[in-house]
Design a protein around this motif. Sequence first.
Motif, mmCIF file in Angstrom:
data_model
loop_
_atom_site.group_PDB
_atom_site.id
_atom_site.type_symbol
_atom_site.label_atom_id
_atom_site.label_comp_id
_atom_site.label_asym_id
_atom_site.label_seq_id
_atom_site.Cartn_x
_atom_site.Cartn_y
_atom_site.Cartn_z
ATOM 1 N N UNK A 163 39.261 -16.436 -29.155
ATOM 2 C CA UNK A 163 38.551 -15.368 -28.458
ATOM 3 C C UNK A 163 38.068 -14.229 -29.362
ATOM 4 N N UNK A 164 38.685 -14.043 -30.504
ATOM 5 C CA UNK A 164 38.242 -13.008 -31.446
ATOM 6 C C UNK A 164 38.084 -13.619 -32.837
ATOM 7 N N UNK A 165 37.125 -14.554 -32.984
ATOM 8 C CA UNK A 165 37.027 -15.286 -34.257
ATOM 9 C C UNK A 165 36.816 -14.389 -35.474
ATOM 10 N N UNK A 166 36.104 -13.275 -35.307
ATOM 11 C CA UNK A 166 35.835 -12.423 -36.474
ATOM 12 C C UNK A 166 37.107 -11.749 -36.978
ATOM 13 N N UNK A 167 37.894 -11.219 -36.019
ATOM 14 C CA UNK A 167 39.151 -10.564 -36.404
ATOM 15 C C UNK A 167 40.108 -11.593 -36.989
ATOM 16 N N UNK A 168 40.116 -12.780 -36.365
ATOM 17 C CA UNK A 168 41.009 -13.833 -36.831
ATOM 18 C C UNK A 168 40.684 -14.188 -38.279
ATOM 19 N N UNK A 169 39.386 -14.197 -38.610
ATOM 20 C CA UNK A 169 38.957 -14.508 -39.971
ATOM 21 C C UNK A 169 39.405 -13.420 -40.942
ATOM 22 N N UNK A 170 39.256 -12.159 -40.514
ATOM 23 C CA UNK A 170 39.624 -11.038 -41.365
ATOM 24 C C UNK A 170 41.118 -11.019 -41.661
ATOM 25 N N UNK A 171 41.909 -11.328 -40.639
ATOM 26 C CA UNK A 171 43.360 -11.256 -40.830
ATOM 27 C C UNK A 171 43.869 -12.457 -41.618
ATOM 28 N N UNK A 172 43.074 -13.527 -41.605
ATOM 29 C CA UNK A 172 43.391 -14.712 -42.410
ATOM 30 C C UNK A 172 44.818 -15.193 -42.251
ATOM 31 N N UNK A 173 45.529 -15.346 -43.370
ATOM 32 C CA UNK A 173 46.875 -15.932 -43.298
ATOM 33 C C UNK A 173 47.909 -14.960 -42.754
ATOM 34 N N UNK A 174 47.535 -13.692 -42.540
ATOM 35 C CA UNK A 174 48.566 -12.722 -42.160
ATOM 36 C C UNK A 174 49.042 -12.871 -40.726
ATOM 37 N N UNK A 175 48.244 -13.521 -39.878
ATOM 38 C CA UNK A 175 48.746 -13.762 -38.518
ATOM 39 C C UNK A 175 49.874 -14.800 -38.546
ATOM 40 N N UNK A 176 49.656 -15.986 -39.136
ATOM 41 C CA UNK A 176 50.784 -16.928 -39.220
ATOM 42 C C UNK A 176 52.002 -16.309 -39.904
ATOM 43 N N UNK A 177 51.768 -15.373 -40.831
ATOM 44 C CA UNK A 177 52.891 -14.787 -41.568
ATOM 45 C C UNK A 177 53.717 -13.804 -40.737
ATOM 46 N N UNK A 178 53.257 -13.515 -39.498
ATOM 47 C CA UNK A 178 54.071 -12.645 -38.626
ATOM 48 C C UNK A 178 55.439 -13.293 -38.405
ATOM 49 N N UNK A 179 55.468 -14.641 -38.492
ATOM 50 C CA UNK A 179 56.739 -15.360 -38.319
ATOM 51 C C UNK A 179 57.823 -14.764 -39.201
ATOM 52 N N UNK A 180 57.454 -14.425 -40.451
ATOM 53 C CA UNK A 180 58.479 -13.937 -41.381
ATOM 54 C C UNK A 180 58.493 -12.412 -41.457
#
Lengths: 203, 197
Positions: free
Chosen positions: A92-109
Amino acid sequence: MPPRTIGEEFTKGLWHENPIFRQLLGMCPTLAVTNAVINGIAMGLATTFVLIFSSIVVSSIKKLIPNQVRIASYIVVIATFVTMADRFLAAFFPLISKDLGPYVPLIVVNCIILGRQEAFSSKNSVGRSFIDALGMSAGFILALLILSSIREILGAGTFLGHQFLGSWFEPWVIMILPPGAFITLGILIALTFVIEHKIKQRR
Amino acid sequence: MSLSSRMVIVLTSVGLISGALLSTVGILTKERIALNKQLEIENAIITVVQGTHTSEIIYEEKDLVVYGSKDENNQLIGFAVYASGTGFQDKIILMYGTNPTFTKIYRLTILEQKETPGLGAKITDKDAFLQFWENKDSSQPLTLRKPAARSPEELSPFEVNTITGATISSESVLNIVRLSLGKLMSLKKEGKLGNEE
């Protein structure tokens, strides 16, 4: 110490136990994504989603989980919500998702999340864990907002992408580079300690 | 129940429940994510070859996709080239539009990059970089203007601009375009790009 009121449970995350300025948790996303205000807000909201839902789930199943496998179970719960947030942003927010890159998956840690499960949700009721998560998230968003505003305004002369300082201003590129993140965070942490010290002296 | 069997049961059920949740979310968002990607490519084609009415893939290999752009009268007006290569930090994926004979570059757009914010990342900025890539003559090898020109008029038709402080990123973009153009020329000679006339 008397038990905290619901209000105190919430406000502790904003100041006395602020995850960034007081507990120094979650430094990696804090330093990495605060080069623009919009990225800071998106990271803050994604973390809020994960923290609130993980806290609710962990506090409601805490009695079922044997102590020896608690960390593994928490991580699976957290990773599930992180992946959901990641897919949602990509859809739903492809542009923001692109900007945040790997940092969203890294919320896990992100230590704020595991830290809250271990220190709070695994010992408290669902309601209190929810309030705690809400307060911690608000504190996290607040910290990211302050940090990213300073960095974007000084580093690019803009705020939320809009021209903020006039054309006379020569952007300090260093502010949106990693050193700018360390310098700004260092100054802000020092400031919070000075303020805290002053408050204690007055008492 | 023994502790170890409790541990096994708890971990298995946590894993199973989260697996089920994730596959549901995956199924629900899969189409939308694919659609976003497709839309992004379509928008990029329209940006780099203005006047595109329809486009189709006419050549595809790893890191290089060529789209043929046709106008409303079904006439080939150019190619949109999707190419990628190494930047300063990570891969840069870009798209540029050329005329059917590859002698002119209409426009360039960056699809993905992880260059230094504030420096190399300016390759996505229209004023700082992309406007200097408009209507370039690619019948000769393109060269990089250094030190940077302030306005597109200062550049010769064969020159593209450098971003001050981010020479490597600017060079990387030029290299990706040069390499892919070279590849396209040889593909054209081999007749692999179809009969565009």
